[in-house]
Design an enzyme around this catalytic site. Structure first.
Site, PDB file in Angstrom:
ATOM      1  N   HIS A 188      32.921  41.301  44.043  1.00  0.00           N
ATOM      2  CA  HIS A 188      34.091  42.170  44.192  1.00  0.00           C
ATOM      3  C   HIS A 188      34.233  42.770  45.578  1.00  0.00           C
ATOM      4  O   HIS A 188      35.339  43.019  46.046  1.00  0.00           O
ATOM      5  CB  HIS A 188      34.091  43.226  43.091  1.00  0.00           C
ATOM      6  CG  HIS A 188      34.363  42.603  41.757  1.00  0.00           C
ATOM      7  ND1 HIS A 188      33.375  42.351  40.837  1.00  0.00           N
ATOM      8  CD2 HIS A 188      35.494  42.091  41.251  1.00  0.00           C
ATOM      9  CE1 HIS A 188      33.902  41.738  39.799  1.00  0.00           C
ATOM     10  NE2 HIS A 188      35.182  41.569  40.019  1.00  0.00           N
ATOM     11  N   GLU A 429      37.199  32.922  31.558  1.00  0.00           N
ATOM     12  CA  GLU A 429      36.122  33.196  32.515  1.00  0.00           C
ATOM     13  C   GLU A 429      34.782  32.761  31.939  1.00  0.00           C
ATOM     14  O   GLU A 429      33.810  32.618  32.656  1.00  0.00           O
ATOM     15  CB  GLU A 429      36.068  34.688  32.831  1.00  0.00           C
ATOM     16  CG  GLU A 429      37.418  35.244  33.248  1.00  0.00           C
ATOM     17  CD  GLU A 429      37.340  36.669  33.727  1.00  0.00           C
ATOM     18  OE1 GLU A 429      37.129  36.860  34.925  1.00  0.00           O
ATOM     19  OE2 GLU A 429      37.489  37.591  32.900  1.00  0.00           O
ATOM     20  N   ASP A 453      34.392  34.232  37.797  1.00  0.00           N
ATOM     21  CA  ASP A 453      33.415  34.358  36.723  1.00  0.00           C
ATOM     22  C   ASP A 453      33.139  33.019  36.067  1.00  0.00           C
ATOM     23  O   ASP A 453      31.993  32.708  35.728  1.00  0.00           O
ATOM     24  CB  ASP A 453      33.893  35.380  35.686  1.00  0.00           C
ATOM     25  CG  ASP A 453      33.594  36.793  36.146  1.00  0.00           C
ATOM     26  OD1 ASP A 453      32.466  37.028  36.608  1.00  0.00           O
ATOM     27  OD2 ASP A 453      34.491  37.657  36.091  1.00  0.00           O
ATOM     28  N   CYS A 500      43.594  32.570  38.945  1.00  0.00           N
ATOM     29  CA  CYS A 500      43.643  33.820  39.711  1.00  0.00           C
ATOM     30  C   CYS A 500      42.302  34.177  40.359  1.00  0.00           C
ATOM     31  O   CYS A 500      42.152  35.262  40.901  1.00  0.00           O
ATOM     32  CB  CYS A 500      44.142  34.967  38.847  1.00  0.00           C
ATOM     33  SG  CYS A 500      43.018  35.400  37.538  1.00  0.00           S
TER      34      CYS A 500
END
Ligand code: PEP
Ligand code: MG
Length: 581
Positions: A188, A429, A453, A500
């Site tokens: 992140h 994910e 993920d 995404c």
């Protein structure tokens, strides 16, 4: 020169700012005798600000639970602990160190003591002390200015690791680059660096021992290189590269009013991943046609307590209004893993990414979760909103969240509160969900592939660990095959599918995905012009041939090399804007 993992492309030269885990200067700081009473004052103020926990205690006990609120009550007590306060003040007055240095020493002292304790429960209380000291340091950091830096000077952050909650504090410093010991390319912090357009390199082991605040650094986020005090020749070569990079990026953004249409007329939707209304505005100005992923957890990470329904509604509405007439996909909270808020307890999990995160955590607090669902359904009145659930693993989970949405709708209707019926989607994910996609599709209106993920779970390689970065990458044959399976299944069921993860913003990855039939890509706003250039240059038959070839290759290396050659041939200027690996 040190070699690390390229995280976010771009080149920059600036002074280093070495930070510890709470964004304060790392080296011990000594003070003049004349500065001592001001430092004591600063410490008192930091303690007082950190101890303002009443609002948190009230909200946590109301929205999350009494047990969790008790943690904050104990923190409040620790913050008033005379031993802690006296120890820090004595260190400041007697040894002329600043408050932060004294707190570090205190932590070391406590850590050594706690290590000797056999009782696991008591040993775990060290986490509370860490939290409390961290809270004081965060308050101190609000007033920190670097000793050998000019006010407002651009800096390259040098740290062991940057956590998402700390990255939020970047706006207080003028951060132009990030160099860390750890952190992967789809972690992140990396995503934040990219969304801010900041070059970043990780995997630079031992960097904190070699760099001091004020050193000149030349950072190349495309190659993953870092030069420490590089000397005039390297420095001027880097400045030239920096100009070239910025020029290419600026030239590309001129395509923002053009459609993302392939030469044979096939359209592509380029959407943006955003964390805030400011990001959404940036996305629109970069030419994004909508928001493919609104990560709502940053609203919670940046909030001093817990945002209530009205605050959430206002934040969601602000994003919708910053992207007028565009679809906005709002993802429910994705906490856990590396994103922590203090109110869900500070129990350390052995494998946080495989543990109690995301939808698993939200579902465990139905009341808390429903507050978010209410706010999103109500936000639906202000635009074209979609509701997205992260980290779905099983069909039962989809059904459970759908029941929760239905109950939320019923409650709003009963209370006469207006809301919109918004489409529901899930993120793929977890490999289990991706493999069984056919079973999940009838339950949902759309699908979003979270490749960050999905790749880490598929390859069993932590997305934040540079040691396994060679495994955690999108060019793996297994990933390509799984993505083709998902894209085909969605095509057969006529369900819209978007990618995404970070992969969506990488020009080389666009080629095979477009060839497999993917038409929706959601990325950091800064990548929209690059991907548009790629889309406008690649015909469907060409992409189809590339996809078929990719699916026949057996190693990541072969796929990466093949795609690098193709991308350079199709769009030479765009290749400069991607990381090398
Ligand atoms: C992903 O996993 O690809 C994703 C988009 O979600 P996040 O990066 O926020 O985990
Ligand atoms: Mg994810």
């Amino acid at each position: 020169m040190k070699k690390g993992v390229p995280i976010s492309a771009g080149v920059v030269v600036a002074k280093a700012y070495c930070v510890d885990e709470v964004m304060g200067l790392r080296e011990p700081q000594y003070l003049d005798a004349a500065a001592l009473s001001a430092e004591i004052n600063r410490f008192d103020m930091a303690i007082a600000a950190a101890a303002e926990l009443d609002a948190i205690v009230a909200r946590v006990s109301q929205q999350v639970g009494e047990e969790e609120a008790a943690i904050f009550r104990s923190h409040r007590l620790l913050l008033r602990d005379p031993t802690l306060i006296t120890k820090v003040k004595s260190a400041i007055l007697e040894r002329l160190v600043d408050a932060r240095t004294a707190l570090h020493e205190l932590l070391d002292e406590y850590a050594a003591l706690f290590e000797k304790i056999h009782d696991e429960y008591i040993r775990e209380r060290m986490a509370d002390i860490h939290d409390v000291v961290g809270r004081i340091m965060a308050q101190l950091a609000l007033q920190v200015t670097g000793c050998c830096l000019e006010a407002n000077e651009s800096v390259i952050i040098v740290a062991h690791e940057v956590l998402p909650s700390q990255a939020l504090a970047f706006h207080r410093l003028k951060v132009v680059g990030i160099a860390t010991e750890t952190g992967g390319s789809t972690g992140h912090a990396a995503i934040l660096a990219r969304s801010l357009g900041i070059p970043a390199v990780s995997g630079l082991r031992g960097i904190l021992q070699e760099v001091a605040t004020g050193d000149v650094l030349a950072l190349d986020g495309r190659e993953g290189h870092l030069y420490i005090n590089p000397g005039p020749e390297v420095e001027s070569a880097f400045r030239k590269l920096q100009r070239e990079y910025v020029d290419t990026r600026d030239r590309l953004i001129e395509n923002r009013h053009l459609d993302a249409v392939a030469p044979d007329g096939v359209g592509v939707e380029l959407l943006a991943n955003v964390n805030s209304a400011a990001d959404a505005a940036l996305a629109v100005s970069a030419g994004a046609v909508g928001v493919g992923l609104f990560r709502t957890e940053y609203l919670f990470l940046a909030h001093p307590t817990i945002p209530d329904e009205e605050e959430q509604l206002a934040a969601y509405r602000a994003v919708i209004e910053a992207a007028p007439n565009r679809c906005v996909t709002i993802r429910t909270l994705d906490l856990g893993g590396d994103k922590h808020v203090p109110y869900f307890g500070n129990e350390r999990e052995a494998n946080p990414f495989m543990g109690w995160r995301s939808i698993r955590l939200s579902s465990a607090y139905p009341e808390f979760f429903q507050t978010q669902l209410r706010a999103i359904l109500r936000a639906g009145l202000f635009g074209n909103v979609q509701l997205l659930f992260p980290m779905i693993s099983t069909l039962e989970e989809v059904r459970r969240v759908k029941r929760l949405v239905a109950a939320t709708r019923d409650a709003l209707t009963r209370q006469g509160v207006r809301f919109a019926d918004v489409p529901l989607g899930i993120m793929l994910e977890v490999p289990a969900a991706a493999f069984c996609i056919e079973a999940l599709l009838p339950e949902v209106d759309f699908v979003s592939i979270g490749s960050n993920d999905l790749i880490q779970y598929m390859m069993a390689a932590d997305r934040d660990n540079p040691r396994v970065a060679h495994l955690c990458e999108p060019f793996s044959p297994a990933i390509m095959k799984l993505l083709r399976h998902v894209i085909r299944a969605c095509g057969r069921s006529d369900k819209p599918v978007t990618l995404c993860g970070e992969m969506a913003g990488r020009p080389r990855c666009f080629l095979p995905l477009f060839g497999m039939g993917l038409r929706r890509f959601s990325m950091s706003p800064g990548f929209v012009p690059t991907l548009k250039e790629m889309a406008r240059s690649t015909s469907v038959p060409l992409a189809g041939r590339i996809a078929r070839r990719v699916l026949s290759l057996r190693t990541s290396r072969q796929i990466r090399d093949f795609l690098s050659r193709q991308a350079r041939r199709i769009c030479p200027n765009v290749a400069l804007l991607d990381t090398r690996k």
